[in-house]
Design an enzyme around this catalytic site. Structure first.
Site, PDB file in Angstrom:
ATOM      1  N   CYS A  22       0.821  -1.211   0.000  1.00 28.32           N
ATOM      2  CA  CYS A  22       0.000   0.000   0.000  1.00 28.32           C
ATOM      3  C   CYS A  22       0.856   1.263   0.000  1.00 28.32           C
ATOM      4  CB  CYS A  22      -0.951  -0.001   1.186  1.00 28.32           C
ATOM      5  SG  CYS A  22      -0.136  -0.093   2.788  1.00 28.32           S
ATOM      6  N   ASN A  23       2.109   1.169   0.384  1.00 31.38           N
ATOM      7  CA  ASN A  23       2.970   2.347   0.460  1.00 31.38           C
ATOM      8  C   ASN A  23       4.148   2.348  -0.496  1.00 31.38           C
ATOM      9  OD1 ASN A  23       1.677   3.951   2.429  1.00 31.38           O
ATOM     10  ND2 ASN A  23       2.280   2.439   3.953  1.00 31.38           N
TER      11      ASN A  23
END
Length: 133
Positions: free
Chosen positions: A48-49
């Site tokens: 997600c990052n």
């Protein structure tokens, strides 16, 4: 071990861009197939990052860079790439320092790349001696 990391993370790209470029787990295998059209060896790390592609430093990255041309990528190479990946594995490059999920995500990414025959000797060494250790 001379590696190259191309990608984006929470420091280099806004959340909305990272969300748009996240490769879902079921799309990682097709993404590796696409990557293998352009380079002989490589690993895709997508969380997600971060979305990062790990390659041998001497790989021809012209086509990979073209795929990422509209994205503000960062680049880490040589010894710095190995140190960077170890920092990622230990959570030191995470939004929340020490976050421990990333090590499992890296292990999965390398295992999937290996199943697609995309690990070079350098990537295999990194996996077996540093990430799986």
């Amino acid at each position: 071990m001379s590696l190259l990391v191309l990608g984006l993370n929470h420091r280099t790209a806004a959340l909305d861009l990272r969300e748009r470029l996240t490769i879902e787990k079921e799309q990682l295998a097709p993404s590796l197939d696409l990557l293998s059209r352009y380079v002989e060896h490589g690993v895709i790390v997508s969380t997600c990052n971060r979305l990062e592609i790990v390659l041998d430093e001497d790989a021809d990255t012209t086509e990979v860079r073209a795929l990422l041309s509209d994205v503000p990528i960062h680049e880490v190479s040589g010894e710095d790439a190995t140190v960077y990946l170890l920092r990622v594995a230990t959570g030191l490059e995470s939004m929340v320092r020490g976050e421990d999920q990333i090590l499992g995500q890296l292990r999965e990414a390398f295992k999937l790349a290996e199943s697609h025959c995309l690990l070079s000797p350098s990537l295999r060494i990194l996996r077996t001696r540093r990430i799986e250790a």
